[in-house]
Design a protein around this motif. Structure first.
Motif, PDB file in Angstrom:
ATOM      1  N   PHE A 221       0.823  -1.204   0.000  1.00 29.46           N
ATOM      2  CA  PHE A 221       0.000   0.000   0.000  1.00 29.46           C
ATOM      3  C   PHE A 221       0.857   1.254   0.000  1.00 29.46           C
ATOM      4  O   PHE A 221       0.513   2.257  -0.640  1.00 29.46           O
ATOM      5  N   ASP A 222       1.979   1.230   0.708  1.00 31.11           N
ATOM      6  CA  ASP A 222       2.882   2.381   0.726  1.00 31.11           C
ATOM      7  C   ASP A 222       3.408   2.673  -0.678  1.00 31.11           C
ATOM      8  O   ASP A 222       3.445   3.832  -1.113  1.00 31.11           O
ATOM      9  N   ARG A 223       3.775   1.624  -1.388  1.00 31.43           N
ATOM     10  CA  ARG A 223       4.266   1.806  -2.758  1.00 31.43           C
ATOM     11  C   ARG A 223       3.153   2.310  -3.667  1.00 31.43           C
ATOM     12  O   ARG A 223       3.364   3.205  -4.508  1.00 31.43           O
ATOM     13  N   PHE A 224       1.937   1.754  -3.487  1.00 36.87           N
ATOM     14  CA  PHE A 224       0.784   2.181  -4.288  1.00 36.87           C
ATOM     15  C   PHE A 224       0.467   3.652  -4.044  1.00 36.87           C
ATOM     16  O   PHE A 224       0.248   4.425  -4.994  1.00 36.87           O
ATOM     17  N   ALA A 225       0.440   4.082  -2.763  1.00 31.88           N
ATOM     18  CA  ALA A 225       0.110   5.464  -2.430  1.00 31.88           C
ATOM     19  C   ALA A 225       1.166   6.427  -2.957  1.00 31.88           C
ATOM     20  O   ALA A 225       0.851   7.529  -3.421  1.00 31.88           O
ATOM     21  N   ARG A 226       2.426   6.018  -2.911  1.00 34.68           N
ATOM     22  CA  ARG A 226       3.495   6.889  -3.398  1.00 34.68           C
ATOM     23  C   ARG A 226       3.412   7.060  -4.913  1.00 34.68           C
ATOM     24  O   ARG A 226       3.633   8.161  -5.438  1.00 34.68           O
ATOM     25  N   GLU A 227       3.076   5.980  -5.610  1.00 36.63           N
ATOM     26  CA  GLU A 227       2.934   6.071  -7.061  1.00 36.63           C
ATOM     27  C   GLU A 227       1.777   6.984  -7.454  1.00 36.63           C
ATOM     28  O   GLU A 227       1.787   7.589  -8.532  1.00 36.63           O
ATOM     29  N   LYS A 228       0.762   7.084  -6.568  1.00 37.47           N
ATOM     30  CA  LYS A 228      -0.388   7.947  -6.843  1.00 37.47           C
ATOM     31  C   LYS A 228      -0.164   9.385  -6.371  1.00 37.47           C
ATOM     32  O   LYS A 228      -1.067  10.228  -6.476  1.00 37.47           O
ATOM     33  N   GLY A 229       1.021   9.660  -5.855  1.00 34.82           N
ATOM     34  CA  GLY A 229       1.365  11.028  -5.488  1.00 34.82           C
ATOM     35  C   GLY A 229       0.967  11.444  -4.090  1.00 34.82           C
ATOM     36  O   GLY A 229       1.011  12.637  -3.765  1.00 34.82           O
ATOM     37  N   LEU A 230       0.602  10.497  -3.230  1.00 34.96           N
ATOM     38  CA  LEU A 230       0.211  10.851  -1.869  1.00 34.96           C
ATOM     39  C   LEU A 230       1.451  11.235  -1.071  1.00 34.96           C
ATOM     40  O   LEU A 230       2.429  10.490  -1.027  1.00 34.96           O
ATOM     41  N   ARG A 231       1.389  12.397  -0.381  1.00 35.96           N
ATOM     42  CA  ARG A 231       2.534  12.854   0.405  1.00 35.96           C
ATOM     43  C   ARG A 231       2.149  13.207   1.837  1.00 35.96           C
ATOM     44  O   ARG A 231       2.975  13.717   2.587  1.00 35.96           O
ATOM     45  N   SER A 232       0.919  12.945   2.223  1.00 31.66           N
ATOM     46  CA  SER A 232       0.484  13.234   3.595  1.00 31.66           C
ATOM     47  C   SER A 232      -0.069  11.959   4.220  1.00 31.66           C
ATOM     48  O   SER A 232      -0.386  10.992   3.529  1.00 31.66           O
ATOM     49  N   ILE A 233      -0.184  11.973   5.561  1.00 32.59           N
ATOM     50  CA  ILE A 233      -0.657  10.789   6.275  1.00 32.59           C
ATOM     51  C   ILE A 233      -2.179  10.792   6.268  1.00 32.59           C
ATOM     52  O   ILE A 233      -2.834  11.344   7.165  1.00 32.59           O
ATOM     53  N   THR A 234      -2.756  10.203   5.263  1.00 30.14           N
ATOM     54  CA  THR A 234      -4.201  10.118   5.120  1.00 30.14           C
ATOM     55  C   THR A 234      -4.533   9.070   4.070  1.00 30.14           C
ATOM     56  O   THR A 234      -3.655   8.634   3.316  1.00 30.14           O
ATOM     57  N   VAL A 235      -5.779   8.664   4.036  1.00 25.63           N
ATOM     58  CA  VAL A 235      -6.295   7.798   2.974  1.00 25.63           C
ATOM     59  C   VAL A 235      -7.499   8.511   2.378  1.00 25.63           C
ATOM     60  O   VAL A 235      -8.540   8.661   3.031  1.00 25.63           O
ATOM     61  N   THR A 236      -7.353   8.990   1.158  1.00 25.70           N
ATOM     62  CA  THR A 236      -8.438   9.722   0.515  1.00 25.70           C
ATOM     63  C   THR A 236      -9.470   8.748  -0.053  1.00 25.70           C
ATOM     64  O   THR A 236      -9.209   7.556  -0.227  1.00 25.70           O
ATOM     65  N   ILE A 237     -10.643   9.287  -0.366  1.00 30.80           N
ATOM     66  CA  ILE A 237     -11.704   8.458  -0.946  1.00 30.80           C
ATOM     67  C   ILE A 237     -11.254   7.892  -2.283  1.00 30.80           C
ATOM     68  O   ILE A 237     -11.455   6.704  -2.577  1.00 30.80           O
ATOM     69  N   GLU A 238     -10.643   8.743  -3.101  1.00 32.32           N
ATOM     70  CA  GLU A 238     -10.212   8.307  -4.426  1.00 32.32           C
ATOM     71  C   GLU A 238      -9.164   7.195  -4.320  1.00 32.32           C
ATOM     72  O   GLU A 238      -9.207   6.213  -5.062  1.00 32.32           O
ATOM     73  N   LEU A 239      -8.229   7.373  -3.404  1.00 35.13           N
ATOM     74  CA  LEU A 239      -7.179   6.374  -3.235  1.00 35.13           C
ATOM     75  C   LEU A 239      -7.768   5.048  -2.743  1.00 35.13           C
ATOM     76  O   LEU A 239      -7.397   3.975  -3.218  1.00 35.13           O
ATOM     77  N   ALA A 240      -8.705   5.139  -1.798  1.00 38.23           N
ATOM     78  CA  ALA A 240      -9.318   3.926  -1.250  1.00 38.23           C
ATOM     79  C   ALA A 240     -10.136   3.194  -2.309  1.00 38.23           C
ATOM     80  O   ALA A 240     -10.083   1.965  -2.406  1.00 38.23           O
ATOM     81  N   GLU A 241     -10.896   3.935  -3.099  1.00 36.33           N
ATOM     82  CA  GLU A 241     -11.728   3.295  -4.124  1.00 36.33           C
ATOM     83  C   GLU A 241     -10.873   2.587  -5.167  1.00 36.33           C
ATOM     84  O   GLU A 241     -11.213   1.500  -5.636  1.00 36.33           O
TER      85      GLU A 241
END
Length: 308
Positions: free
Chosen positions: A19-39
């Motif tokens: 999940f860390d690798r997935f979130a980084r590839e999607k450009g996430l840089r803060s400690i959160t899980v957005t709706i778009e990322l979760a979906e």
């Protein structure tokens, strides 16, 4: 946190890394899980097994709850149904079928010399599973020091829920284990496991499927398929139902014995054991009717008298 609570955290490490690798590839840089990322993470992937998809969704939900408890604003994905149909009912063996399974184990023969076979352990192993309700993975991990045949109990270590527990066994099962150990000690000593193959090496929990199918055929019990069984795991379910039925026949309070049974078979919550109450009520409806009177004294009967 999970490790300190007693959970096995091996799979969680891989899930966190993915999940860390997935979130980084999607450009996430803060400690959160957005709706778009979760979906996007929770969407079923092409060719993905239902079990894998369910575990991946369950992981993100648990991790999001953890972040929320730490004070981070995060989206918590909704719970999705598990891969197993909730209407699934395990196969419950009758007393006659259990006897036929024991007899089939005793009649097993080996037609060729195969040092890696499990044939020698089956009479004792199957009886242990059926008469104690322990998991097959717990049984094959037993070492010699874990099987006390003088005081008749088993010590299960690092079980599915990360806890150790003691399981008492009957005198008849202990006698079977003594007989098995007598012949096992004639084999080469390659491990300290109690159940070993003919070459002295330990057994694997997933190595009994072919023998199990053969045992069912010899016992004249129809195998309905890989998922619906009867599976070797159904010996555990059958034990729980028989134990509840036996205690109810003795007039024991159902919700007094339920925590004891839950602890005995290694469940972490009563919710896991409570489904056996439903199954017992369906198989033995007259037994639960008797328990209704156990707490009847709490609300005494009222005698209504008409006022003049």
């Amino acid at each position: 946190m999970r490790h300190n609570l007693g959970f096995k955290s091996g799979s969680s490490r891989f899930s966190l890394f993915a999940f860390d690798r997935f979130a980084r590839e999607k450009g996430l840089r803060s400690i959160t899980v957005t709706i778009e990322l979760a979906e996007e993470w929770c969407a079923k992937r092409p060719g993905e097994a239902a079990d894998t998809w369910s575990h991946r969704n369950c992981f993100l939900r648990q991790f999001s709850v953890y972040l929320s408890n730490l004070g981070h604003e995060t989206f918590i994905p909704p719970r999705i149904p598990g891969p197993r149909d909730e209407r699934f009912v395990p196969y419950i063996f009758s007393e006659a079928e259990i006897g036929a399974i024991y007899a089939a184990c005793d009649r097993l023969t080996l037609y060729d010399r195969h040092a890696r076979t499990h044939i020698m352990v089956l009479p004792a192993l199957i009886r242990m599973l059926a008469s104690t309700g322990i998991r097959i993975g717990e049984a094959v991990k037993l070492t010699n020091r874990d099987v006390n045949l003088e005081q008749n109990y088993l010590t299960l270590r690092s079980t599915k829920n990360g806890k150790d527990r003691l399981v008492p066994i009957s005198g008849s099962l202990a006698a079977i284990c003594v007989q098995y150990r007598k012949y096992r000690d004639l084999l080469p000593s390659n491990s300290d496991y109690f159940f070993v193959k003919l070459n002295g090496c330990g057994c694997q929990a997933n190595g009994f499927s072919q023998w199990w199918n053969k045992i069912l055929k010899m016992a004249c019990i129809k195998h309905r398929g890989k998922t619906v069984g009867p599976r070797i795991q159904d010996l555990r379910h059958s034990f729980c139902i028989r134990a509840l039925a036996h205690l109810l026949k003795e007039g024991k309070d159902l919700y007094y014995i339920l925590p004891i049974l839950s602890m005995y078979i290694g469940h972490t919550s009563l919710a896991s054991t409570d489904r056996y109450v439903r199954m017992t009520s369906e198989m033995y409806p007259d037994l639960l009717d008797k328990t209704d009177s156990i707490c009847s004294y709490i609300f005494s009967e009222l005698n209504y008298r008409s006022t003049p």
